[in-house]
Scaffold this active site. Structure first.
Site, short mmCIF file in Angstrom:
data_model
loop_
_atom_site.label_atom_id
_atom_site.label_comp_id
_atom_site.label_asym_id
_atom_site.label_seq_id
_atom_site.Cartn_x
_atom_site.Cartn_y
_atom_site.Cartn_z
CG ASN A 147 -2.17 1.01 1.12
OD1 ASN A 147 -3.00 0.61 0.55
ND2 ASN A 147 -1.89 2.10 1.90
CD GLU A 148 -1.30 5.95 -0.07
OE1 GLU A 148 -0.89 6.46 0.81
OE2 GLU A 148 -2.42 6.68 -1.02
CD GLU A 301 -6.54 4.14 -0.57
OE1 GLU A 301 -6.50 5.27 0.13
OE2 GLU A 301 -5.73 3.23 -0.21
CD1 TRP A 309 -5.59 11.27 5.79
CD2 TRP A 309 -4.70 13.00 4.81
NE1 TRP A 309 -6.05 11.36 4.33
CE2 TRP A 309 -5.59 12.30 3.68
CE3 TRP A 309 -3.90 14.00 4.25
CZ2 TRP A 309 -5.41 12.49 2.39
CZ3 TRP A 309 -4.05 14.36 2.84
CH2 TRP A 309 -4.91 13.68 2.03
CE LYS A 350 -10.63 9.14 17.59
NZ LYS A 350 -9.44 9.71 17.49
C1 GLA Z 1 -4.13 6.45 2.01
C2 GLA Z 1 -3.98 5.05 2.37
C3 GLA Z 1 -5.43 4.46 2.92
C4 GLA Z 1 -5.81 5.44 4.15
C5 GLA Z 1 -6.06 6.89 3.21
C6 GLA Z 1 -6.89 7.66 4.10
O1 GLA Z 1 -4.30 6.67 0.66
O2 GLA Z 1 -3.68 4.06 1.62
O3 GLA Z 1 -4.95 3.30 3.86
O4 GLA Z 1 -4.93 5.69 4.97
O5 GLA Z 1 -4.86 7.32 2.80
O6 GLA Z 1 -7.11 9.12 3.52
#
Ligand code: GLA
Ligand code: ZN
Length: 675
Positions: A147-148, A301, A309, A350
């Site tokens: 992931n990322e 996403e 965030w 959350k």
């Molecule tokens: C990223 C992550 C996700 C999540 C999102 C929240 O893109 O890949 O797991 O944390 O941010 O915005």
């Protein structure tokens, strides 16, 4: 490769956070919302492998089967973004070391050294377990590795690997010294073993550009290897299933062009700030589409509602999530996926939006909006899938150029490559002039006009390609800060802009940096920009002092000791045209200028449209689909003239002038010429 027959709609789902009753309810709600794909189990490594080599997959088997019983596909993620605590504790080498030399502690995600052999061994092992179990599961639509990615590391392993990487690239230490120009400040090294990672940073992260550039290349290559470490295992078990990772947008720290070469399709996460103008979001889609030369991509996403965030997490306004989703599809996305399906009870995220919020039921604004969108997207069937955009104009974008330009100390600290590119992109966008953003190695044959804003680094072969493009009749636009250095950030010897000077018919003697509040003026000579243009436009940031040779002066500076000297020039070269813009013009100049350059090449907007309306056209074997999205907060319009198109959302035919409500979207099918 396994293909979808309609837009995948859904997103990240973390069933390991929920009990059986909740999961049952989720299935019901997913179906209600039109979800047809979920991504899992991104963060479940600790649950799947609670101790080294001890696997527990039964719970996941059950969930995948349940999801499939409900007619929903899965995109299976290897859970390797968040290694289990035992792995970090038993083998501390997997934890990264930051730029300040601090060993990081366990607890975050993407918190591993991409070069750690132990990490790679365990990651490949769990990827293998997953592939063995699920590679032929009928629900499986795609693999999603980790992931990322994007964590730099400066540990001893990385140090050693960096030296090997350099040795492979430069062969001898003499060559390394030459290419890094280490005679500057006496930074000469006697062997590869003396090379250090670039950790001694000034406050502004400028150390020694040549070393930093190579470190960033190395980090990208190491990350790509880390991806391949798992991807190759997954491919072994079923080559029909496409493999990707979700890239953290258009991030600077990894060369996503290199990453994309390892992916079967680009996947990217779109999290615009509510303050980002629509053109900026569109530009990011273009960049990501360009990574695989126009191939459609996965929107892996986006947020269905507010994030947690950002400094200020605005709710998505009514209609906004639909608007952003269609914008992604309009630019080349074949999926519409969200983070996340159900909002977590605790943890950092959350308060991050979800399809199913803490309320736990469907009676929420967002659930209703997403349900409506799900219905619409399902109605589109396969019409938009794999549709390509056929633009005649392109903007060049290159990651290494981005790094090098912004690592440069001087002439101004305000050089911001993405912002500069976005200003050029904006000029196309606001006039609905179709434009691709392409990689430096893209084939330019399909294009009539190419803009190369701040192409500071002239890599091998690029000049020859640009020259051939202009010679055969193309229009090339270059700007201040172009053609100045080679791939090791060594300046051209002789006049600026190096190789480009003959094609542009100029040479640049020096470049002035302006204070942020300081402006100069672009004064037009004659009415070449059209009768309606202004006589004077604002410019700032940087001002080249240009000498023309064969070029024509189109505009001069209005102020300063170089008042009256050229700032915009045109040179006819071969059968084409080379425009040079020696400063950073205000948006109104760029809009008029790009408008003119496009008119000269017969590049026109797709349809006349009112303020705020963005139009794109995706063409596949199946259909030619037009998207019109009103980003304005007032009603606007598009004029289809005599053409009759089919409204894919509302049904019926449209032609002539059509109103588009604020945030509303038209998705229309064009008739083929033969029909
Ligand atoms: C990223 C992550 C996700 C999540 C999102 C929240 O893109 O890949 O797991 O944390 O941010 O915005
Ligand atoms: Zn490391």
């Amino acid at each position: 490769m396994k293909k979808a027959d309609r837009i995948y709609y859904g997103g990240d789902y973390n069933p390991d956070q929920w009990d059986a009753k909740t999961i049952e309810k989720d299935m019901e709600l997913f179906k209600k919302a039109g979800v047809n794909l979920v991504v899992l189990p991104v963060f479940s490594w600790a649950k799947l492998e609670p101790d080294e080599g001890e696997y527990h997959f039964e719970w996941l088997d059950e969930i995948i089967d349940k999801i499939w019983e409900n007619g929903i596909h899965v995109c299976l993620a290897t859970p390797t973004t968040a290694q289990p605590a035992w792995l970090s504790a038993r083998y501390p080498e997997v934890l990264p070391v930051d730029v300040a030399g601090r060993k990081r502690t366990h607890g975050m995600r993407v918190y591993f050294c991409v070069n750690s052999l132990k990490y790679r061994e365990r990651a490949a092992a769990i990827a293998r377990e997953m592939a063995k179990r699920y590679a032929h599961h009928p629900a499986l639509a795609a693999w999603h590795v980790a992931n990322e990615y994007g964590t730099p590391c400066y540990c001893p392993t990385c140090q050693a690997k960096f030296r090997l990487w350099l040795k492979k690239r430069y062969k001898t230490v003499e060559e390394l010294n030459r290419r890094w120009y280490t005679s500057f400040w006496g930074r000469v090294v006697g062997s590869f073993e003396e090379v250090m990672l670039p950790t001694e940073l000034n406050d502004d992260y400028r150390f020694y550009p040549a070393v930093q550039l190579d470190y960033m290349r190395f980090l990208t290559d190491s990350t790509a290897e880390c991806f391949e470490n798992e991807a190759s295992v997954l491919r072994e078990y079923n080559p029909e299933i496409p493999v990707m990772t979700n890239m953290s947008g258009y991030i600077k720290k990894l060369n996503q062009g290199v990453m994309a070469e390892h992916l079967d399709m680009v996947g990217w996460d779109n999290y615009p700030s509510p303050l980002d103008p629509p053109y900026f979001v569109a530009m990011k889609h273009e960049i990501m589409r360009g990574l695989k030369h126009g191939q459609s991509y996965w929107l892996t996403e986006q947020s269905p509602n507010q994030q947690n965030w950002q400094p200020y997490n605005k709710l998505k306004r009514p209609g906004e999530v639909r608007q952003l989703s269609y914008q992604a599809i309009a630019h080349g996305a074949d999926t519409c996926l969200f983070f996340q399906m159900r909002q977590s009870i605790a943890g950092q995220e959350k308060f991050h939006g979800a399809l199913i919020s803490h309320a736990g039921h469907e009676n929420t604004r967002i659930f209703r909006e997403l349900t409506k969108l799900g219905e619409e997207l399902s109605g589109l069937g396969n019409k938009t899938l794999e549709g390509r955009i056929r633009a005649k104009a392109a903007i060049l974008f290159d990651w290494e150029n981005w790094w090098a330009l912004e690592l440069s100390s001087g002439p101004t600290k305000d050089m911001d490559y993405l912002k500069t590119v976005s200003r050029y992109y904006q000029a196309f966008f606001e006039q609905n002039l179709p434009v691709d953003i392409v990689r430096l190695d893209a084939d330019l044959d399909a294009y009539d006009l190419v803009a190369a804003p701040m192409l500071y680094m002239m890599k091998e072969g690029v000049y020859e390609k640009l020259e051939a493009f202009v010679k055969r009749g193309g229009t090339l636009i270059a700007t201040v800060m172009s053609g100045l250095v080679d791939e090791n950030d060594r300046c051209v010897f002789g006049e600026y802009p190096g190789l480009l000077k003959e094609m542009f018919g100029i040479w640049v003697e020096e470049t002035d940096a302006l204070f942020p509040e300081e402006k100069n003026q672009i004064l037009l000579k004659g009415d070449w920009l059209g009768k309606d243009s202004k006589d004077a436009y604002e410019c700032g940031l940087l001002c080249d002092r240009i000498h023309v040779r064969t070029a024509k002066e189109l505009a001069v500076y209005g102020k300063d000791f170089y008042q009256g000297e050229p700032c915009v020039t045109r040179n006819d070269y071969g059968s084409g045209t080379a425009y040079y813009i020696g400063t950073e013009p205000a948006p109104d100049f760029l809009e008029d200028f790009i408008g003119l350059a496009c008119r000269e090449k017969g590049i026109a907007p797709l349809y006349p449209a009112g303020k705020g309306v963005e139009i794109t056209n995706r063409v596949s074997k199946e259909a030619s689909v037009v998207f019109a999205i009103n980003h304005a907060l007032e009603e606007s319009w598009v004029d289809f003239g005599e053409e009759t198109l089919t409204d894919l959302l509302k049904g019926g035919q449209v032609s002539g002038r059509v109103a588009v409500k604020p945030r509303d979207v038209l998705v229309l099918e064009r008739r083929r010429k033969s029909e």
